[in-house]
Design an enzyme around this catalytic site. Structure first.
Site, PDB file in Angstrom:
ATOM      1  N   GLU A 360       0.817  -1.208   0.000  1.00 25.23           N
ATOM      2  CA  GLU A 360       0.000   0.000   0.000  1.00 25.23           C
ATOM      3  C   GLU A 360       0.855   1.263   0.000  1.00 25.23           C
ATOM      4  OE1 GLU A 360      -3.036  -0.093  -0.635  1.00 25.23           O
ATOM      5  OE2 GLU A 360      -3.573  -2.166  -0.195  1.00 25.23           O
ATOM      6  N   HIS A 449      -6.190  -6.072 -10.242  1.00 23.29           N
ATOM      7  CA  HIS A 449      -5.465  -7.018  -9.399  1.00 23.29           C
ATOM      8  C   HIS A 449      -5.199  -8.335 -10.129  1.00 23.29           C
ATOM      9  CE1 HIS A 449      -7.493  -4.233  -6.624  1.00 23.29           C
ATOM     10  NE2 HIS A 449      -6.451  -4.426  -5.832  1.00 23.29           N
TER      11      HIS A 449
END
Length: 541
Positions: A360, A449
């Site tokens: 992240e 993703h």
């Protein structure tokens, strides 16, 4: 699933460092340079036969400016100009980003990135430019922007029926050529407004591209979510209503939504998640400092005016209630998610592994370097976060990145592994492809993703080696691989394709040999080239 956030505008709106032109460097003949092209014949890379020397005593910025005329010709610039927008140091030298502009307005994704050695000599350049333009921005710009905002909100509402309280923020002017994000035939750049649209849920952010002179919606994408001064807060299982929450409602800082539980230099506290995130922030800061010379805190930290300064900030043990895509309102406690919201991180309880945290935070890094966004670039963005999140954990000797877990992202978290970089088909979030155009390939409009699996597989092959898809690759090891991927992070355009990624890997490796970075050798680059072929990063997607 790892969540997503917007981070486009700030990274793409870089102002010019130098305007005007200098004499073109002429140490080598442009006629002997090696040019690489995409499937439509557009130049995407230039490798001089020998390094193009910089003017004597020139700074990196001046050296880069000296190459503008030469590169404009080689990349087929037929409209607008190339303007130096960013220069940053990397191991062995620097990279300089040239932004194509038409009448002073940037062309989204039209960039040429120069790879310079320590003396400022040009080693290679990668990028893509638009070839033609049509149309103009309206004279009554304010009225047109207002209409674009209305069209943007309507477009998001049409695609996301469960999204609540949609609002449009101020639009930015760009020329838009959709083909810059593909390997297909060149298109015409048109004037466009890039409109950020936000929903009630802080995770719900989109960019809508609206034709400035037509008010037609050209494309919509949801954005990838993207400290060592560290500030960690404990939500203590407080439920946040993400249908109505703003970024301020999850801020971690004294006097903000969640008070500081542990700040920089403070001793460990009783809450395990707080201590883990504190340590993980430190590991990420140390990694980027050691291997990239990059100050993570200074680059992506947030200052909330609470006396803690600019810091990596995160709130742990947050719970949430929100309306799902099916229109049903649900509460999660513990909350099985984590995200970077452009300012700080938020974690559900137990979602605190080092590689997820590093993943992240790397979205924040990408936000401030290549600014990958939209189409294939979003999948590459996810993949680059997987690469560096995993390297952060490996280099910190994290137990969750050892043995059988070495290439599993999220192992040890309450989510379980979410991505298997060695075998993407085994990923916990769902099977991902291990090669471009392979099984499970999602394409530019699919979940980013999924296709990120190709990036992870390539990293595994380059680092550890294996036999795959007709190629036997000798791994080049962690340190050389990290140096390679960091150079790639800085070379990519904001709308890079998978073929651009493959090209950047080969270009970056050759550069690291010339600049003696991490002891990289020509045979190492032969292995990188094999990995690129194995995962089909040399193909048009």
């Amino acid at each position: 699933m790892l969540s997503r956030t917007a981070a486009l505008a700030a990274a793409l709106a870089a102002s010019s460092l130098i305007a005007g032109g200098l004499a073109d460097a002429t140490t080598t003949s442009a006629a002997t340079d090696q040019l690489s092209t995409d499937g439509a014949g557009r130049v995407i890379a230039v490798e001089p036969a020998a390094p193009v020397a910089a003017p004597h005593g020139a700074s990196a910025a001046t050296a880069a400016q000296a190459n503008v005329t030469r590169l404009a010709k080689q990349f087929g610039l037929s409209v607008g100009e190339l303007v130096l927008s960013d220069v940053r140091p990397v191991p062995g030298g620097s990279v300089a980003r040239l932004q194509q502009k038409i009448n002073g307005v940037p062309v989204f994704g039209a960039q040429v990135v120069q790879d310079l050695d320590g003396s400022g000599a040009l080693l290679a350049a990668v990028g893509k430019t638009t070839q033609r333009s049509a149309g103009a921005f309206p004279a009554q710009d304010a009225a047109a922007r207002a209409k674009a905002g209305e069209s943007a909100v309507a477009a998001v509402a049409a695609k996301n029926s469960a999204a609540k309280a949609l609002r449009a923020d101020a639009a930015q002017n760009y020329w838009y050529d959709a083909s810059l994000g593909t390997d297909g035939a060149p298109a015409t750049a048109v004037p466009a407004y890039f409109v950020p649209v936000h929903g009630a849920d802080p995770e719900d952010k989109w960019t809508v591209v609206v034709g400035a002179d037509t008010n037609q919606v050209l494309t919509v994408w949801g954005e990838t979510r993207q400290a060592a001064n560290r500030v960690v807060c404990d939500a203590n299982r407080k439920v946040v209503d993400l249908d109505t929450a703003t970024e301020a409602d999850i801020r971690c800082g004294a006097g903000h939504a969640f008070g500081v539980t542990r700040g920089e230099g403070q001793a460990a506290v009783a809450t395990t998640d707080v201590n883990k995130v504190y340590d993980y922030f430190g590991a990420a800061q140390s990694f980027y400092s050691k291997y990239a010379g990059y100050d993570l805190t200074a680059s992506i930290g947030a200052n909330y005016g609470d006396g803690k300064g600019k810091a990596l900030r995160g709130t742990v043990r947050m719970c949430e209630i929100s309306t799902g895509r099916d229109g049903v309102r649900r509460q999660q406690c513990p909350w099985a998610n984590a995200f970077w919201d452009g300012e700080q991180m938020a974690f559900g309880e137990g979602v605190t592994t080092m590689d997820i945290t590093g993943h992240e935070l790397t979205h924040g890094v990408t936000q401030h370097t290549s600014a990958l966004a939209g189409g294939y670039a979003q999948a590459i963005n996810e993949g680059m976060s997987d690469v560096f999140g995993k390297f952060i954990a490996i280099k910190a000797n994290d137990p969750n990145a050892a043995g059988a877990n070495r290439w599993l992202l999220g192992a040890g978290s309450s989510l379980g592994q979410v991505r298997d970089m060695r075998n993407p088909a085994n990923s916990g979030e769902g099977p991902s492809p291990d090669r471009v155009n392979g099984q499970y390939w999602a394409g530019p409009d699919g979940d980013e993703h999924i296709d990120a699996g190709v990036v992870g597989k390539t990293d595994y092959l380059i680092t550890d080696g294996d036999t795959f898809n007709g190629q036997t690759v000798r791994g080049i090891g962690e340190d050389k691989s990290i140096a390679l991927w960091w150079k790639v992070e800085n070379l990519l355009r904001s709308t890079a394709t998978f073929k651009d990624l493959g090209n950047a890997l080969n270009t970056a490796c050759a550069s690291n040999v010339r600049t003696k970075v991490a002891g990289t050798t020509a045979d190492d680059c032969a292995q990188v080239a094999k990995a690129v072929k194995a995962t089909q990063l040399n193909q048009n997607a």
